[in-house]
Design a protein around this motif. Structure first.
Motif, PDB file in Angstrom:
ATOM      1  N   SER A  52       0.848  -1.195   0.000  1.00  0.00           N
ATOM      2  CA  SER A  52       0.000   0.000   0.000  1.00  0.00           C
ATOM      3  C   SER A  52       0.886   1.249   0.000  1.00  0.00           C
ATOM      4  O   SER A  52       2.095   1.183   0.255  1.00  0.00           O
ATOM      5  CB  SER A  52      -0.905  -0.012   1.235  1.00  0.00           C
ATOM      6  N   GLU A  53       0.270   2.383  -0.268  1.00  0.00           N
ATOM      7  CA  GLU A  53       1.043   3.625  -0.373  1.00  0.00           C
ATOM      8  C   GLU A  53       1.773   3.997   0.921  1.00  0.00           C
ATOM      9  O   GLU A  53       2.950   4.367   0.882  1.00  0.00           O
ATOM     10  CB  GLU A  53       0.136   4.766  -0.840  1.00  0.00           C
ATOM     11  N   PRO A  54       1.131   3.930   2.104  1.00  0.00           N
ATOM     12  CA  PRO A  54       1.864   4.255   3.341  1.00  0.00           C
ATOM     13  C   PRO A  54       3.074   3.343   3.564  1.00  0.00           C
ATOM     14  O   PRO A  54       4.139   3.813   3.989  1.00  0.00           O
ATOM     15  CB  PRO A  54       0.810   4.054   4.435  1.00  0.00           C
ATOM     16  N   THR A  55       2.931   2.060   3.261  1.00  0.00           N
ATOM     17  CA  THR A  55       4.054   1.136   3.443  1.00  0.00           C
ATOM     18  C   THR A  55       5.148   1.420   2.424  1.00  0.00           C
ATOM     19  O   THR A  55       6.343   1.394   2.752  1.00  0.00           O
ATOM     20  CB  THR A  55       3.584  -0.331   3.296  1.00  0.00           C
ATOM     21  N   LYS A  60      10.635   3.094   0.724  1.00  0.00           N
ATOM     22  CA  LYS A  60      11.524   3.969  -0.054  1.00  0.00           C
ATOM     23  C   LYS A  60      12.544   4.651   0.840  1.00  0.00           C
ATOM     24  O   LYS A  60      13.706   4.833   0.442  1.00  0.00           O
ATOM     25  CB  LYS A  60      10.698   5.019  -0.809  1.00  0.00           C
ATOM     26  N   ARG A  61      12.124   5.016   2.042  1.00  0.00           N
ATOM     27  CA  ARG A  61      13.071   5.643   2.976  1.00  0.00           C
ATOM     28  C   ARG A  61      14.165   4.653   3.364  1.00  0.00           C
ATOM     29  O   ARG A  61      15.342   5.007   3.453  1.00  0.00           O
ATOM     30  CB  ARG A  61      12.337   6.140   4.223  1.00  0.00           C
ATOM     31  N   ILE A  62      13.769   3.414   3.605  1.00  0.00           N
ATOM     32  CA  ILE A  62      14.758   2.378   3.943  1.00  0.00           C
ATOM     33  C   ILE A  62      15.677   2.109   2.757  1.00  0.00           C
ATOM     34  O   ILE A  62      16.895   1.957   2.907  1.00  0.00           O
ATOM     35  CB  ILE A  62      14.045   1.071   4.363  1.00  0.00           C
ATOM     36  N   ALA A  63      15.091   2.099   1.540  1.00  0.00           N
ATOM     37  CA  ALA A  63      15.863   1.770   0.342  1.00  0.00           C
ATOM     38  C   ALA A  63      16.822   2.884  -0.064  1.00  0.00           C
ATOM     39  O   ALA A  63      17.707   2.661  -0.901  1.00  0.00           O
ATOM     40  CB  ALA A  63      14.917   1.469  -0.813  1.00  0.00           C
ATOM     41  N   ALA A  64      16.687   4.068   0.528  1.00  0.00           N
ATOM     42  CA  ALA A  64      17.603   5.167   0.198  1.00  0.00           C
ATOM     43  C   ALA A  64      19.034   4.792   0.523  1.00  0.00           C
ATOM     44  O   ALA A  64      19.976   5.181  -0.189  1.00  0.00           O
ATOM     45  CB  ALA A  64      17.193   6.423   0.967  1.00  0.00           C
ATOM     46  N   ASP A  65      19.228   4.035   1.611  1.00  0.00           N
ATOM     47  CA  ASP A  65      20.568   3.590   1.994  1.00  0.00           C
ATOM     48  C   ASP A  65      20.849   2.148   1.559  1.00  0.00           C
ATOM     49  O   ASP A  65      21.996   1.691   1.608  1.00  0.00           O
ATOM     50  CB  ASP A  65      20.739   3.688   3.514  1.00  0.00           C
ATOM     51  N   LYS A  66      19.773   1.431   1.159  1.00  0.00           N
ATOM     52  CA  LYS A  66      19.921   0.035   0.729  1.00  0.00           C
ATOM     53  C   LYS A  66      19.161  -0.147  -0.587  1.00  0.00           C
ATOM     54  O   LYS A  66      18.017  -0.624  -0.599  1.00  0.00           O
ATOM     55  CB  LYS A  66      19.350  -0.916   1.791  1.00  0.00           C
TER      56      LYS A  66
END
Length: 232
Positions: A52-55, A60-66
């Motif tokens: 879902s959009e909130p998840t 995406k925030r986590i994937a910024a560094d990974k």
């Protein structure tokens, strides 16, 4: 081998479930004594196995560094296979319309408990069973602390499916999965009753009965409630 999914509440064992399918798929199941599980990204719903959009914003925030983090979930869709069953005490006219054509086809009636018992314990793929939750993908959150959660949530538009799923993640087996895989099941445990399409011709009903007898199966065949005579 069946294993429960943590944090997912499974319906009671006596809850009735159905699978609507055409004759060719039914015969394939009987001949092979195996159940087909479809690759999750082959379903008509393009959101299958996504978040879902909130998840997604959190991912995406986590994937910024990974950067590889999101790729893991994208690739998983190709390796997760699903067998879908419809929860309902009675036959569903809508399910006949959606999953069968030309007034032909069958419905397998089973229960959640039978699904659990029918999964062969000796096979190498682990099967998990869970009920699908239907949510608003623009507002509601899907947890991602279990790999199966993206495949146990769907948009509210699909609530009519009332779905229970058998799921396997085959990523570690490094398989080239095309449309899906077939897994070993105890057919006689899996199938409690058979319903033949309520609008099918008599020759078709007789054909189904004859084929099952020739293959050595003696399933209970019920007359569809939708075929009942009008009382007037």
């Amino acid at each position: 081998m069946y294993k429960p999914i943590k944090s997912i509440q499974l319906p009671d064992a006596d809850v009735v479930v159905w699978k609507y399918l055409d004759l060719s798929k039914f015969l394939d199941m009987l001949l092979c004594r195996k159940m087909f599980m479809a690759r999750s990204d082959k379903f008509e719903d393009q959101y299958e196995g996504t978040f879902s959009e909130p998840t997604f914003e959190e991912l995406k925030r986590i994937a910024a560094d990974k950067p590889e983090f999101l790729d893991t979930y994208k690739n998983m869709r190709k390796n997760v296979v699903v067998s879908s069953w419809h929860i309902n005490t009675y036959e569903s006219y809508a399910m006949w319309q959606i999953f069968t054509k030309n007034n032909e086809g069958l419905a397998i009636q089973s229960t959640v408990g039978r699904l659990q018992q029918a999964l062969a314990p000796e096979q190498k793929y682990e099967q998990h069973i869970g009920a699908v939750k239907y949510i608003d993908y623009k507002k509601e959150y899907i947890p991602f602390d279990d790999d199966f959660f993206p495949f146990l949530f769907k948009r509210k538009s699909f609530q009519y499916e009332r779905e229970v799923r058998i799921i396997s993640n085959l990523t570690k087996y490094d398989l080239n999965i095309n449309e899906g895989v077939k897994i070993d099941v105890d057919i006689n445990t899996l199938i409690e009753r058979i319903y033949i399409h309520p609008k099918s011709e008599n020759w078709y009903k007789n054909l189904v009965i004859q084929l099952m007898q020739q293959l050595g199966f003696d399933f209970i065949i019920e007359k569809s409630d939708l075929e009942s005579d009008i009382l007037i």
